[in-house]
Motif scaffolding. Sequence first.
Motif, PDB file in Angstrom:
ATOM      1  N   ARG A 207       3.493  -2.105   3.027  1.00  0.00           N
ATOM      2  CA  ARG A 207       3.342  -3.528   2.672  1.00  0.00           C
ATOM      3  C   ARG A 207       2.143  -4.184   3.352  1.00  0.00           C
ATOM      4  NH1 ARG A 207       9.658  -5.679   2.829  1.00  0.00           N
ATOM      5  NH2 ARG A 207      10.401  -4.357   1.105  1.00  0.00           N
ATOM      6  N   TRP A 208       1.778  -3.716   4.533  1.00  0.00           N
ATOM      7  CA  TRP A 208       0.705  -4.399   5.252  1.00  0.00           C
ATOM      8  C   TRP A 208      -0.636  -4.269   4.527  1.00  0.00           C
ATOM      9  CZ3 TRP A 208      -3.493  -1.631   7.036  1.00  0.00           C
ATOM     10  CH2 TRP A 208      -3.352  -0.240   7.121  1.00  0.00           C
ATOM     11  N   ILE A 209      -0.780  -3.262   3.657  1.00  0.00           N
ATOM     12  CA  ILE A 209      -2.024  -3.104   2.902  1.00  0.00           C
ATOM     13  C   ILE A 209      -2.273  -4.336   2.028  1.00  0.00           C
ATOM     14  CG2 ILE A 209      -3.175  -1.754   1.120  1.00  0.00           C
ATOM     15  CD1 ILE A 209      -3.157  -0.310   3.714  1.00  0.00           C
ATOM     16  N   ALA A 210      -1.215  -4.774   1.326  1.00  0.00           N
ATOM     17  CA  ALA A 210      -1.362  -5.964   0.476  1.00  0.00           C
ATOM     18  C   ALA A 210      -1.660  -7.206   1.322  1.00  0.00           C
ATOM     19  CB  ALA A 210      -0.088  -6.175  -0.337  1.00  0.00           C
ATOM     20  N   THR A 211      -1.024  -7.286   2.482  1.00  0.00           N
ATOM     21  CA  THR A 211      -1.267  -8.431   3.369  1.00  0.00           C
ATOM     22  C   THR A 211      -2.721  -8.466   3.829  1.00  0.00           C
ATOM     23  OG1 THR A 211       1.024  -8.290   4.143  1.00  0.00           O
ATOM     24  CG2 THR A 211      -0.520  -9.566   5.484  1.00  0.00           C
ATOM     25  N   TRP A 212      -3.244  -7.329   4.207  1.00  0.00           N
ATOM     26  CA  TRP A 212      -4.652  -7.275   4.648  1.00  0.00           C
ATOM     27  C   TRP A 212      -5.603  -7.602   3.497  1.00  0.00           C
ATOM     28  CZ3 TRP A 212      -6.765  -3.751   8.935  1.00  0.00           C
ATOM     29  CH2 TRP A 212      -5.938  -3.813  10.065  1.00  0.00           C
ATOM     30  N   ALA A 213      -5.258  -7.161   2.289  1.00  0.00           N
ATOM     31  CA  ALA A 213      -6.125  -7.441   1.142  1.00  0.00           C
ATOM     32  C   ALA A 213      -6.163  -8.941   0.848  1.00  0.00           C
ATOM     33  CB  ALA A 213      -5.637  -6.665  -0.074  1.00  0.00           C
ATOM     34  N   VAL A 214      -4.977  -9.599   0.937  1.00  0.00           N
ATOM     35  CA  VAL A 214      -4.918 -11.049   0.710  1.00  0.00           C
ATOM     36  C   VAL A 214      -5.678 -11.791   1.799  1.00  0.00           C
ATOM     37  CG1 VAL A 214      -3.363 -13.038   0.618  1.00  0.00           C
ATOM     38  CG2 VAL A 214      -2.763 -10.926  -0.583  1.00  0.00           C
ATOM     39  N   ALA A 215      -5.620 -11.265   3.025  1.00  0.00           N
ATOM     40  CA  ALA A 215      -6.322 -11.902   4.147  1.00  0.00           C
ATOM     41  C   ALA A 215      -7.816 -11.618   4.132  1.00  0.00           C
ATOM     42  CB  ALA A 215      -5.719 -11.418   5.465  1.00  0.00           C
ATOM     43  N   ARG A 216      -8.294 -10.916   3.104  1.00  0.00           N
ATOM     44  CA  ARG A 216      -9.719 -10.648   2.889  1.00  0.00           C
ATOM     45  C   ARG A 216     -10.355  -9.787   3.996  1.00  0.00           C
ATOM     46  NH1 ARG A 216     -11.624 -13.221  -1.408  1.00  0.00           N
ATOM     47  NH2 ARG A 216     -10.492 -15.032  -2.207  1.00  0.00           N
ATOM     48  N   PHE A 217      -9.597  -8.831   4.483  1.00  0.00           N
ATOM     49  CA  PHE A 217     -10.219  -7.821   5.342  1.00  0.00           C
ATOM     50  C   PHE A 217     -11.178  -6.996   4.490  1.00  0.00           C
ATOM     51  CE2 PHE A 217      -6.737  -8.909   8.088  1.00  0.00           C
ATOM     52  CZ  PHE A 217      -7.153  -8.575   9.370  1.00  0.00           C
ATOM     53  N   THR A 218     -12.248  -6.525   5.102  1.00  0.00           N
ATOM     54  CA  THR A 218     -13.225  -5.745   4.349  1.00  0.00           C
ATOM     55  C   THR A 218     -12.666  -4.352   4.024  1.00  0.00           C
ATOM     56  OG1 THR A 218     -14.263  -4.798   6.332  1.00  0.00           O
ATOM     57  CG2 THR A 218     -15.068  -6.949   5.566  1.00  0.00           C
ATOM     58  N   ARG A 219     -13.287  -3.709   3.042  1.00  0.00           N
ATOM     59  CA  ARG A 219     -12.865  -2.353   2.663  1.00  0.00           C
ATOM     60  C   ARG A 219     -13.045  -1.380   3.828  1.00  0.00           C
ATOM     61  NH1 ARG A 219     -13.230  -0.982  -2.973  1.00  0.00           N
ATOM     62  NH2 ARG A 219     -14.391   0.896  -2.409  1.00  0.00           N
ATOM     63  N   ALA A 220     -14.101  -1.544   4.606  1.00  0.00           N
ATOM     64  CA  ALA A 220     -14.323  -0.656   5.750  1.00  0.00           C
ATOM     65  C   ALA A 220     -13.225  -0.833   6.797  1.00  0.00           C
ATOM     66  CB  ALA A 220     -15.689  -0.923   6.367  1.00  0.00           C
ATOM     67  N   GLN A 221     -12.803  -2.083   7.056  1.00  0.00           N
ATOM     68  CA  GLN A 221     -11.735  -2.325   8.018  1.00  0.00           C
ATOM     69  C   GLN A 221     -10.418  -1.730   7.542  1.00  0.00           C
ATOM     70  OE1 GLN A 221     -12.221  -6.641   8.147  1.00  0.00           O
ATOM     71  NE2 GLN A 221     -12.947  -6.535  10.279  1.00  0.00           N
ATOM     72  N   ILE A 222     -10.119  -1.909   6.266  1.00  0.00           N
ATOM     73  CA  ILE A 222      -8.880  -1.344   5.728  1.00  0.00           C
ATOM     74  C   ILE A 222      -8.923   0.184   5.772  1.00  0.00           C
ATOM     75  CG2 ILE A 222      -7.471  -1.119   3.639  1.00  0.00           C
ATOM     76  CD1 ILE A 222      -8.268  -3.952   2.893  1.00  0.00           C
ATOM     77  N   ALA A 223     -10.079   0.755   5.449  1.00  0.00           N
ATOM     78  CA  ALA A 223     -10.203   2.220   5.472  1.00  0.00           C
ATOM     79  C   ALA A 223      -9.968   2.765   6.878  1.00  0.00           C
ATOM     80  CB  ALA A 223     -11.578   2.632   4.962  1.00  0.00           C
ATOM     81  N   ARG A 224     -10.567   2.100   7.889  1.00  0.00           N
ATOM     82  CA  ARG A 224     -10.364   2.554   9.274  1.00  0.00           C
ATOM     83  C   ARG A 224      -8.900   2.423   9.672  1.00  0.00           C
ATOM     84  NH1 ARG A 224     -15.392  -0.122  10.206  1.00  0.00           N
ATOM     85  NH2 ARG A 224     -14.265  -1.974  10.925  1.00  0.00           N
ATOM     86  N   ALA A 225      -8.268   1.326   9.287  1.00  0.00           N
ATOM     87  CA  ALA A 225      -6.854   1.124   9.635  1.00  0.00           C
ATOM     88  C   ALA A 225      -5.964   2.156   8.936  1.00  0.00           C
ATOM     89  CB  ALA A 225      -6.420  -0.289   9.252  1.00  0.00           C
ATOM     90  N   VAL A 226      -6.268   2.459   7.679  1.00  0.00           N
ATOM     91  CA  VAL A 226      -5.476   3.459   6.949  1.00  0.00           C
ATOM     92  C   VAL A 226      -5.582   4.827   7.616  1.00  0.00           C
ATOM     93  CG1 VAL A 226      -5.385   4.775   4.790  1.00  0.00           C
ATOM     94  CG2 VAL A 226      -5.504   2.285   4.729  1.00  0.00           C
ATOM     95  N   LEU A 227      -6.795   5.197   8.014  1.00  0.00           N
ATOM     96  CA  LEU A 227      -6.978   6.499   8.677  1.00  0.00           C
ATOM     97  C   LEU A 227      -6.263   6.528  10.024  1.00  0.00           C
ATOM     98  CD1 LEU A 227     -10.721   7.233   7.856  1.00  0.00           C
ATOM     99  CD2 LEU A 227      -8.702   8.347   6.889  1.00  0.00           C
ATOM    100  N   ARG A 228      -6.354   5.433  10.778  1.00  0.00           N
ATOM    101  CA  ARG A 228      -5.667   5.409  12.077  1.00  0.00           C
ATOM    102  C   ARG A 228      -4.156   5.456  11.891  1.00  0.00           C
ATOM    103  NH1 ARG A 228      -6.665   1.683  17.441  1.00  0.00           N
ATOM    104  NH2 ARG A 228      -4.855   2.481  18.582  1.00  0.00           N
ATOM    105  N   ARG A 229      -3.659   4.818  10.848  1.00  0.00           N
ATOM    106  CA  ARG A 229      -2.220   4.845  10.575  1.00  0.00           C
ATOM    107  C   ARG A 229      -1.773   6.231  10.091  1.00  0.00           C
ATOM    108  NH1 ARG A 229       2.159   5.704  10.404  1.00  0.00           N
ATOM    109  NH2 ARG A 229       3.887   4.735   9.253  1.00  0.00           N
ATOM    110  N   SER A 230      -2.643   6.952   9.390  1.00  0.00           N
ATOM    111  CA  SER A 230      -2.273   8.232   8.797  1.00  0.00           C
ATOM    112  C   SER A 230      -2.380   9.392   9.778  1.00  0.00           C
ATOM    113  CB  SER A 230      -3.164   8.521   7.577  1.00  0.00           C
ATOM    114  OG  SER A 230      -3.081   7.479   6.626  1.00  0.00           O
ATOM    115  N   LEU A 231      -3.301   9.304  10.736  1.00  0.00           N
ATOM    116  CA  LEU A 231      -3.585  10.447  11.612  1.00  0.00           C
ATOM    117  C   LEU A 231      -2.455  10.815  12.580  1.00  0.00           C
ATOM    118  CD1 LEU A 231      -7.374  10.033  12.464  1.00  0.00           C
ATOM    119  CD2 LEU A 231      -6.287  11.865  11.171  1.00  0.00           C
ATOM    120  N   PRO A 232      -1.722   9.855  13.189  1.00  0.00           N
ATOM    121  CA  PRO A 232      -0.715  10.257  14.184  1.00  0.00           C
ATOM    122  C   PRO A 232       0.302  11.269  13.671  1.00  0.00           C
ATOM    123  CG  PRO A 232      -1.106   7.910  14.340  1.00  0.00           C
ATOM    124  CD  PRO A 232      -1.865   8.382  13.138  1.00  0.00           C
ATOM    125  N   ALA A 233       0.800  11.064  12.465  1.00  0.00           N
ATOM    126  CA  ALA A 233       1.789  12.007  11.928  1.00  0.00           C
ATOM    127  C   ALA A 233       1.195  13.384  11.694  1.00  0.00           C
ATOM    128  CB  ALA A 233       2.361  11.453  10.619  1.00  0.00           C
TER     129      ALA A 233
END
Length: 569
Positions: A207-233
């Motif tokens: 759900r936080w992806i939609a929240t960040w998109a509405v808050a107008r985070f840049t694509r680069a910021q979202i990409a970095r956050a997605v990778l950081r969220r995906s890597l631990p597992a």
Amino acid sequence: MSSLLPALSRGVTLLAVMVLIALLPWISGRDPAASILRARMGDQNPSPETLAAIREQLGLALGPVEHLQRWFVNLLHGDLGHSWISGAPILPGMIKALGVSLTLMSAAFTVALVTAALLCWPTLRRGLNGQDTRSSGLLAASLTAMPEFMLSALFLVVFSVWLDWFPPYGWQGAMHIVLPAFALGLPGGGLLGRLLTNAVAATFHERWIATWAVARFTRAQIARAVLRRSLPALMPQIGMIIVAMTGGAIAVEQVFSIPGLGRAVLGAASAQDLPALQGGILILLLNALAIGVIANLVRVALLGRALGLGALPVATIAPRPLNRRLWIVPVLVLVLLVMLVALGLPRDPFTSSYLRLQPPSIALPLGADGLGRDVLARIAHGALSTIGMAVVVTLISLVIGLAVGLMPRLAIGPIEITKATPPTIAALIVVAAMGPSAMGAVIAVTSVAWAPLAAHTAALVSEIRAQPHVRIAPILGVGALRLIPRSILPAIFWPVLRHAMLRLPGNALALAALGFLGLGPRPPSPEWGLILADALPYVERAPLAVIMPVLALALMSILGVSLASLTRR
């Protein structure tokens, strides 16, 4: 006390492995003194006095208990002993060889990271554009299923012999590292790319992806956050990929004649130099355990406070519907394998009735090998041999995995350490104990193949024991001995059986790898890995003799990929 069981299980398992390594001279059942004399002087009939003197010199006259104590004391002082063959200290040579292997593994891991990034990029791009992130993962799975020794032989033929782009052997410069790094890194990159793609696809459904998109985070910021969220597992899996490279590096170093730790340990096994073999195996195992610990520490660091606060988000992603046309690939591969066996089975795989390296003809469809034997006959008979051994390994692993997985907390140590042990390292221990043979290869692969099935069983058992009808059974007077066959085994058997059958092609490739390294069946057995190893010395004169067993192994890889892709949809 129950909270201490996992740690106790890990400690006891690691201690048992170290004791096993230390007692290899007695477990082998062979006289080390006689082996040393044959290696040093070719003496086939030594006197009892000479053998006794050698045993006294090596400290073997003390007996296993005293030798074990001395080995551990020396180990605490950083002394791995001296080579039985050369008499040189073992540790300096092993450290130098380890440096070569780590350099190769670093280059291979770089290849794996680049490969994973390229495989994951389309999914990441679709997620940033708000499109469907689900992917078939067929290319990644295909790379994952290609064993390192097969890619090494293929690259050697194509890029060194046919195209003459890279040197075939040695370790003298940057050009010598390219082919080994790609052969070792591409399978790991395929697996990492597949795991990263699935993790990124799942993250884009949080759900936080939609929240960040509405808050107008840049694509680069979202990409970095997605990778950081995906890597631990993925960190435990990344650790396992690097550990698997320690086993794959043995085959790669052997093919390209690289003076690394894997090749040194393999040479020690062939020469029955047990102190060198003990030291090399111990360094390989400690290296694997260290990689696993580092991977878990990185995982905790990436998760940060969210791990302790229980604030990790949950994704929901619907699987794609099954496309029945995907069954065409495994069915076609099975037909090709059956045709190969049917055409070659009536032919004699042992008789040297043809010219050495005779080219293909109507009477000899795939040509002859370096001894004048029919390649088609040997590949066909080798299919029955390799796949037959793989079936035995799979069934035994299924029984062991089910039995061990029923005790999840007690078995956590054996499962974790066994999963961190590549089949090649297990084979080195088995060869030291009983010599290279088909039975030894089956034992070696089985000794590690049960662990993923046991882990799967343990996970299912934990889920089933949490179900209401199982939790209430003890209150109704149903004991554990009745609960397991009535409620637990029926629920876990078929899922674990399907998992085991999916691992059948991988077990066949692991057995072929041991045959290729000389750790499995002995000549003149028509085993696929042994066929490929026999053909490699003639790669420049008869590359087709190398390509044909590689293609047979590729068919087995494609079969495993197809079945795995079908069951994960």
